[in-house]
Write a protein that holds these residues in place. Sequence first.
Motif, PDB file in Angstrom:
ATOM      1  N   VAL A 128       9.476 -39.800 -24.132  1.00 33.63           N
ATOM      2  CA  VAL A 128       8.407 -39.621 -25.121  1.00 33.63           C
ATOM      3  C   VAL A 128       7.255 -38.808 -24.525  1.00 33.63           C
ATOM      4  O   VAL A 128       6.708 -39.161 -23.473  1.00 33.63           O
ATOM      5  N   ASP A 129       6.940 -37.701 -25.171  1.00 25.44           N
ATOM      6  CA  ASP A 129       5.846 -36.833 -24.741  1.00 25.44           C
ATOM      7  C   ASP A 129       5.544 -35.934 -25.934  1.00 25.44           C
ATOM      8  O   ASP A 129       6.217 -34.940 -26.152  1.00 25.44           O
ATOM      9  N   MET A 130       4.585 -36.331 -26.717  1.00 23.20           N
ATOM     10  CA  MET A 130       4.316 -35.549 -27.935  1.00 23.20           C
ATOM     11  C   MET A 130       2.834 -35.268 -28.063  1.00 23.20           C
ATOM     12  O   MET A 130       1.999 -35.873 -27.394  1.00 23.20           O
ATOM     13  N   LYS A 180       5.117 -23.485 -28.470  1.00 26.61           N
ATOM     14  CA  LYS A 180       5.659 -22.355 -27.710  1.00 26.61           C
ATOM     15  C   LYS A 180       5.730 -22.641 -26.217  1.00 26.61           C
ATOM     16  O   LYS A 180       6.657 -22.232 -25.541  1.00 26.61           O
ATOM     17  N   ASN A 181       4.698 -23.345 -25.720  1.00 26.82           N
ATOM     18  CA  ASN A 181       4.635 -23.647 -24.285  1.00 26.82           C
ATOM     19  C   ASN A 181       5.140 -25.044 -23.950  1.00 26.82           C
ATOM     20  O   ASN A 181       4.921 -25.528 -22.848  1.00 26.82           O
ATOM     21  N   ARG A 182       5.766 -25.702 -24.921  1.00 25.35           N
ATOM     22  CA  ARG A 182       6.282 -27.042 -24.657  1.00 25.35           C
ATOM     23  C   ARG A 182       7.790 -27.047 -24.916  1.00 25.35           C
ATOM     24  O   ARG A 182       8.491 -26.173 -24.436  1.00 25.35           O
ATOM     25  N   ARG A 183       8.267 -28.016 -25.712  1.00 32.96           N
ATOM     26  CA  ARG A 183       9.711 -28.101 -25.961  1.00 32.96           C
ATOM     27  C   ARG A 183      10.142 -27.301 -27.194  1.00 32.96           C
ATOM     28  O   ARG A 183      11.257 -27.437 -27.674  1.00 32.96           O
ATOM     29  N   ASP A 214      10.959 -18.618 -32.098  1.00 34.43           N
ATOM     30  CA  ASP A 214      11.489 -19.421 -30.987  1.00 34.43           C
ATOM     31  C   ASP A 214      11.198 -20.906 -31.142  1.00 34.43           C
ATOM     32  O   ASP A 214      11.708 -21.724 -30.377  1.00 34.43           O
ATOM     33  N   VAL A 215      10.348 -21.240 -32.094  1.00 36.55           N
ATOM     34  CA  VAL A 215      10.005 -22.654 -32.277  1.00 36.55           C
ATOM     35  C   VAL A 215      10.793 -23.205 -33.464  1.00 36.55           C
ATOM     36  O   VAL A 215      10.775 -22.634 -34.553  1.00 36.55           O
ATOM     37  N   GLU A 216      11.483 -24.311 -33.221  1.00 33.10           N
ATOM     38  CA  GLU A 216      12.236 -24.953 -34.291  1.00 33.10           C
ATOM     39  C   GLU A 216      11.252 -25.693 -35.209  1.00 33.10           C
ATOM     40  O   GLU A 216      10.482 -26.533 -34.746  1.00 33.10           O
ATOM     41  N   ALA A 234      11.059 -40.073 -29.045  1.00 31.42           N
ATOM     42  CA  ALA A 234      11.294 -38.979 -28.091  1.00 31.42           C
ATOM     43  C   ALA A 234      11.705 -37.682 -28.789  1.00 31.42           C
ATOM     44  O   ALA A 234      11.667 -36.613 -28.188  1.00 31.42           O
ATOM     45  N   GLU A 235      12.097 -37.775 -30.069  1.00 27.90           N
ATOM     46  CA  GLU A 235      12.483 -36.585 -30.823  1.00 27.90           C
ATOM     47  C   GLU A 235      11.310 -35.646 -31.071  1.00 27.90           C
ATOM     48  O   GLU A 235      11.484 -34.469 -31.329  1.00 27.90           O
TER      49      GLU A 235
END
Length: 368
Positions: A128-130, A180-183, A214-216, A234-235
């Motif tokens: 988990v990291d949001m 963009k700079n994360r997941r 590039d970002v979903e 975590a999603e």
Amino acid sequence: MKAKIAILGGDGIGPEVTAESMKVLEAIGSRYGHEFEYSTGPVGGNAIDDFGEALPAKTEAVVLASDAVLFGAVGGPKWDDPAAKTRPEDGILALRKTLGLFANLRPVKIYPELINASPLRPERLEGVDMIIVRELTGGLYFGKPKKRWETSRGRRAVDTLKYTEQEIARVLRVGFELAKNRRKRLHSLDKMNVLESSRLWREVAIEVGQEYPDVELIHMLADNAAMQLVMRPAEFDVIVAENMFGDILSDEASVLTGSMGMLPSASLSSLPPADGKPKRGGKPALYEPIHGSAPDIAGQGIANPCASILSAAMLLRWSFGLHEEADAIESAIEGVLSEGYRTMDIGVPGGNTLGTTEFGDLIAGRVG
Ligand code: IPM
Ligand code: MN
């Protein structure tokens, strides 16, 4: 570097936790050679008592003369009369509006040491990291009409959920820039099955999403998101939501970490700079814990100062581009936690539970 920081403690535990942040900022200043100049002013319930307004003009002037604002909390039972003309919360709402702080960043980070303080099973917290990006100057909080009146058939009240496409697009852009700079995953929340404003929100999200191939981009109904936040937290990577949805869901998300006392926030009036180097000048950004004034524990010296201290770290990062200094604060907190120290809200029986100032001292000590 020299900078002016407005410190607005507010009500309840606000002044107690911001005092610890000042201590930590001072430690940063002497270690890295920065000169922070502090100014302050009344805001919230105490300002209503003393000056008849939640945001007195002199406090607004202090804020406008500063480079960044560290805010505590406002409110309390003393000012909770629903019929009151002014409310402590008007103070922070006016600041958000005056400073144009449309994007509120609320990172939700899990500390391994605190996993047992979380109401969720440990395996659900893995990964988990949001970050929640809450729209902060529009929607139900500010839409007009907003009023209460009497008719021959009884009392009525209305709030208005109104957005322009520009307001939606700019907050989504903040989310996409972060993603963009994360997941590289962005959940855009709405209630497009019911609300007209949400249908516009979704349309704009799709349009802005095309700028970020590039970002979903995942659209999710806000009520489903409330469930997914505890089922599969975590999603999530970046969540962008309307003001009220973001307010409610970030309280929910905060307890994943074990305590609301751990969650900071940054309120910004522009896109985060791509190079990590914010431009100085213009109106200041504002940083505050997501928790409130906690009147039930105010004055007892037991509040967790982490949310405020982490907000001070965000201030250094987002207003001044002082990334190393911000990292130092964040790792000092991790260090103190890993040594087993806790505050009451995250404590365990028999554990090493400290008061607000002792905990702040340890963090300042590690930073300095
Ligand atoms: C928050 C708080 C505020 C809000 C209150 C104090 C006005 O709950 O910052 O989340 O609703 O925005
Ligand atoms: Mn809230």
